[in-house]
Design a protein around this motif. Structure first.
Motif, mmCIF file in Angstrom:
data_model
loop_
_atom_site.group_PDB
_atom_site.id
_atom_site.type_symbol
_atom_site.label_atom_id
_atom_site.label_comp_id
_atom_site.label_asym_id
_atom_site.label_seq_id
_atom_site.Cartn_x
_atom_site.Cartn_y
_atom_site.Cartn_z
ATOM 1 N N ASN A 286 0.830 -1.211 0.000
ATOM 2 C CA ASN A 286 0.000 0.000 0.000
ATOM 3 C C ASN A 286 0.861 1.257 0.000
ATOM 4 O O ASN A 286 0.573 2.232 -0.682
ATOM 5 N N LYS A 287 1.940 1.217 0.757
ATOM 6 C CA LYS A 287 2.734 2.435 0.923
ATOM 7 C C LYS A 287 3.752 2.644 -0.208
ATOM 8 O O LYS A 287 3.977 3.762 -0.652
ATOM 9 N N TYR A 288 4.359 1.558 -0.678
ATOM 10 C CA TYR A 288 5.517 1.733 -1.563
ATOM 11 C C TYR A 288 5.341 1.268 -3.003
ATOM 12 O O TYR A 288 6.157 1.618 -3.854
ATOM 13 N N ALA A 289 4.339 0.421 -3.311
ATOM 14 C CA ALA A 289 4.263 -0.116 -4.684
ATOM 15 C C ALA A 289 3.982 1.023 -5.666
ATOM 16 O O ALA A 289 2.945 1.696 -5.585
ATOM 17 N N PHE A 290 4.900 1.225 -6.585
ATOM 18 C CA PHE A 290 4.777 2.314 -7.554
ATOM 19 C C PHE A 290 3.533 2.104 -8.417
ATOM 20 O O PHE A 290 3.288 1.014 -8.926
ATOM 21 N N SER A 291 2.771 3.187 -8.581
ATOM 22 C CA SER A 291 1.507 3.050 -9.290
ATOM 23 C C SER A 291 1.580 3.673 -10.684
ATOM 24 O O SER A 291 2.178 4.731 -10.877
ATOM 25 N N GLY A 292 0.950 2.992 -11.626
ATOM 26 C CA GLY A 292 0.828 3.548 -12.972
ATOM 27 C C GLY A 292 -0.522 4.232 -13.147
ATOM 28 O O GLY A 292 -0.960 4.494 -14.259
ATOM 29 N N GLY A 293 -1.180 4.502 -12.033
ATOM 30 C CA GLY A 293 -2.504 5.137 -12.088
ATOM 31 C C GLY A 293 -2.406 6.654 -12.139
ATOM 32 O O GLY A 293 -1.319 7.230 -12.008
ATOM 33 N N GLN A 294 -3.559 7.289 -12.314
ATOM 34 C CA GLN A 294 -3.598 8.761 -12.357
ATOM 35 C C GLN A 294 -3.654 9.320 -10.943
ATOM 36 O O GLN A 294 -3.995 8.605 -10.003
ATOM 37 N N VAL A 295 -3.314 10.626 -10.798
ATOM 38 C CA VAL A 295 -3.241 11.202 -9.458
ATOM 39 C C VAL A 295 -4.592 11.296 -8.749
ATOM 40 O O VAL A 295 -4.666 11.141 -7.540
ATOM 41 N N SER A 296 -5.651 11.550 -9.518
ATOM 42 C CA SER A 296 -6.964 11.599 -8.845
ATOM 43 C C SER A 296 -7.867 10.490 -9.389
ATOM 44 O O SER A 296 -7.673 10.003 -10.508
ATOM 45 N N VAL A 297 -8.854 10.111 -8.565
ATOM 46 C CA VAL A 297 -9.784 9.055 -8.983
ATOM 47 C C VAL A 297 -10.528 9.479 -10.256
ATOM 48 O O VAL A 297 -10.678 8.701 -11.198
ATOM 49 N N ASP A 298 -10.911 10.749 -10.298
ATOM 50 C CA ASP A 298 -11.639 11.235 -11.490
ATOM 51 C C ASP A 298 -10.810 11.050 -12.752
ATOM 52 O O ASP A 298 -11.286 10.553 -13.769
ATOM 53 N N ASP A 299 -9.535 11.493 -12.667
ATOM 54 C CA ASP A 299 -8.648 11.360 -13.834
ATOM 55 C C ASP A 299 -8.461 9.891 -14.208
ATOM 56 O O ASP A 299 -8.419 9.528 -15.384
ATOM 57 N N ARG A 301 -10.491 7.382 -13.684
ATOM 58 C CA ARG A 301 -11.704 6.863 -14.343
ATOM 59 C C ARG A 301 -11.754 7.308 -15.806
ATOM 60 O O ARG A 301 -12.176 6.560 -16.673
ATOM 61 N N LYS A 302 -11.311 8.562 -16.052
ATOM 62 C CA LYS A 302 -11.357 9.096 -17.429
ATOM 63 C C LYS A 302 -10.248 8.517 -18.304
ATOM 64 O O LYS A 302 -10.464 8.110 -19.431
ATOM 65 N N MET A 303 -9.008 8.526 -17.772
ATOM 66 C CA MET A 303 -7.854 8.218 -18.629
ATOM 67 C C MET A 303 -7.312 6.802 -18.464
ATOM 68 O O MET A 303 -6.579 6.304 -19.310
ATOM 69 N N GLY A 304 -7.630 6.176 -17.332
ATOM 70 C CA GLY A 304 -7.114 4.823 -17.090
ATOM 71 C C GLY A 304 -5.664 4.842 -16.622
ATOM 72 O O GLY A 304 -5.008 5.889 -16.620
ATOM 73 N N GLY A 305 -5.176 3.688 -16.209
ATOM 74 C CA GLY A 305 -3.801 3.586 -15.710
ATOM 75 C C GLY A 305 -2.882 2.909 -16.723
ATOM 76 O O GLY A 305 -3.340 2.387 -17.737
ATOM 77 N N ASN A 306 -1.600 2.940 -16.414
ATOM 78 C CA ASN A 306 -0.609 2.320 -17.299
ATOM 79 C C ASN A 306 -0.006 1.078 -16.605
ATOM 80 O O ASN A 306 0.885 1.201 -15.768
ATOM 81 N N PRO A 307 -0.473 -0.122 -16.978
ATOM 82 C CA PRO A 307 0.006 -1.339 -16.295
ATOM 83 C C PRO A 307 1.489 -1.603 -16.524
ATOM 84 O O PRO A 307 2.132 -2.257 -15.708
ATOM 85 N N ASP A 308 2.026 -1.070 -17.636
ATOM 86 C CA ASP A 308 3.421 -1.395 -17.955
ATOM 87 C C ASP A 308 4.433 -0.762 -17.002
ATOM 88 O O ASP A 308 5.580 -1.203 -16.934
ATOM 89 N N ILE A 309 4.009 0.280 -16.279
ATOM 90 C CA ILE A 309 4.915 0.842 -15.269
ATOM 91 C C ILE A 309 4.393 0.588 -13.847
ATOM 92 O O ILE A 309 5.011 1.005 -12.874
ATOM 93 N N ASP A 310 3.252 -0.070 -13.761
ATOM 94 C CA ASP A 310 2.626 -0.284 -12.456
ATOM 95 C C ASP A 310 3.201 -1.552 -11.800
ATOM 96 O O ASP A 310 3.105 -2.653 -12.350
ATOM 97 N N VAL A 311 3.829 -1.393 -10.657
ATOM 98 C CA VAL A 311 4.533 -2.512 -10.031
ATOM 99 C C VAL A 311 3.574 -3.628 -9.605
ATOM 100 O O VAL A 311 3.897 -4.805 -9.752
ATOM 101 N N SER A 312 2.403 -3.272 -9.115
ATOM 102 C CA SER A 312 1.464 -4.324 -8.701
ATOM 103 C C SER A 312 1.125 -5.212 -9.904
ATOM 104 O O SER A 312 1.102 -6.443 -9.803
#
Ligand code: TYM
Length: 376
Positions: A286-299, A301-312
């Motif tokens: 929860n604290k350290y896994a680098f996220s490929g998601g957007q900074v806000s939930v709204d963003d 939902r609109k733009m989606g995340g990037n799994p290729d850089i998302d550590v989880s």
């Protein structure tokens, strides 16, 4: 260091690793779909690390399959330098090794070079590495290797078998070769310079003990490859086959692209150890896994995340075997319907399920440790 620069040696992995470039630099070969097809003939379903190109490169895997098809079985050889707790990156390589043992029904020779990190690190004693040998061996045993077909070699314990052979190997390696392969300098201690000879020995020890040449296949992450270049150069000169390799990519640290390189035991917060409890795993992810998601939930939902850089997501590629699940997670993350927190929760659940079972088996392993130590 420029963005595209990276370093991969047995003692240092850093930067943003370009695995295609590494294949060129090291002179290894890509695992092709044809080669995977050949493996599949013997194994049935392919391991998810092969399906997902995590084990991606090799030396002479085609030759070892030729020999296998002629009835000339190989043995597996891999190892662990006992210097601290085992982490998930190590476990991933050994899970794959276990699959190879099961599918090809072959022996595994597992080296614990308890002198290696003693020589390379300032603050580690031989008593420390002895303790870590036992601790790390429990993790290997917990994965379920067949005790009748698995042999642990501990360098200082099995020196009577290994040292003579290491001398024959060392005599054929010049200082200049060792310097160029491993980056040694005049300040490097001479024990470190000799060490690569010890790491080559298990690739021939079964042949020596059985009095016949047996092909050897080494599964490991690609950081170990410089050692194999030495082995492959020297061993034919001593009358043995060149050992063959299958190379894996690195499980990234939880810090991902911020941290770069491979997960390292010395970076506690961004490493998950085999003995971490469920709460620690949850907190670290929860604290350290680098996220490929957007900074806000709204963003998001609109733009989606990037799994290729998302550590989880990257970790799920290593540990979630079910392709359909992984595909759905990817799609949902990219579309924005799956949030970073939810993706992390999936990983936490997965890791804690694996580790609960692992820790139970690790406890039981204490009773059978002796069975795995090589005895003639
Ligand atoms: P060591 O102890 O650093 O690592 C043990 C094994 O784990 C692999 N590895 C990783 N794999 C995926 N992701 C990571 N983040 C990661 N970090 C480490 C290593 O490639 C290795 O396979 N010199 C060796 C010990 C050794 C050995 C061998 C290893 C002796 N003989 C034969 C492989 C094969 C060492 O220091 O590994």
């Amino acid at each position: 260091m420029a963005k595209e620069d990276f370093v991969v040696t047995p003692w240092e992995v850093k930067g943003n690793i370009d695995y295609d470039k590494l294949i060129e630099q090291f002179g290894t070969k890509k695992i092709t779909p044809e080669l995977l097809g050949r493996m599949k003939k013997h194994t049935g379903e392919l391991h998810h690390h092969l399906r997902r190109n995590i084990f991606f490169s090799h030396r002479d895997l085609d030759w070892i399959l030729d020999e296998y098809e002629k009835g000339n079985k190989f043995f597996l050889y891999t190892g662990r330098a006992p210097s601290g707790p085992v982490h998930m990156g190590h476990l991933a390589v050994w899970q794959f090794t276990k699959w190879l043992q099961d599918k090809f029904d072959v022996e595994l020779w597992f080296q614990f070079p308890d002198e290696e990190k003693f020589l390379f690190k300032d603050n580690l004693t031989l008593e420390d590495t002895k303790r870590w040998t036992f601790e790390n061996a429990l993790d290997v045993i917990a994965l379920g290797f067949d005790p009748k077909k698995t042999f642990f070699l501990i360098d200082t314990v099995h020196a009577n078998y290994m040292y003579k052979e290491a001398c024959k190997i060392a005599k054929k390696i010049t200082f200049s070769t060792a310097k160029s392969l491993f980056g040694f300098t005049n300040e490097t201690n001479i024990g470190s310079i000799f060490y690569t000879a010890m790491q080559t020995v298990p690739a021939i020890l079964p042949s020596i003990l059985k009095g016949e040449n047996i092909p050897c296949l080494i599964p490991a992450a690609i950081d170990q490859d410089p050692h194999w270049r030495v082995s492959r150069d020297v061993l034919p000169k001593l009358g043995f086959y060149k050992p063959t390799q299958i190379h894996g990519k690195f499980l990234p640290g939880l810090g991902g692209i911020l941290e770069q390189g491979k997960m390292s035991s010395s970076l506690e917060n961004t490493t998950i150890y085999s003995v971490d409890d469920a709460k620690t795993v949850k907190n670290k992810i929860n604290k350290y896994a680098f996220s490929g998601g957007q900074v806000s939930v709204d963003d998001h939902r609109k733009m989606g995340g990037n799994p290729d850089i998302d550590v989880s997501y990257q970790w799920l590629l290593f540990f979630e075997e079910n392709d359909d699940k992984v595909k759905k997670i990817r799609e949902d993350y990219e579309s924005g319907s799956l949030l970073t927190g939810e993706l992390k929760a999936i990983l936490i659940e997965k890791m804690n399920t694996i580790l609960k079972e692992h820790q139970r088996k690790r406890e039981q392993a204490k009773k059978v440790y002796d069975k795995f130590i090589f005895k003639e």
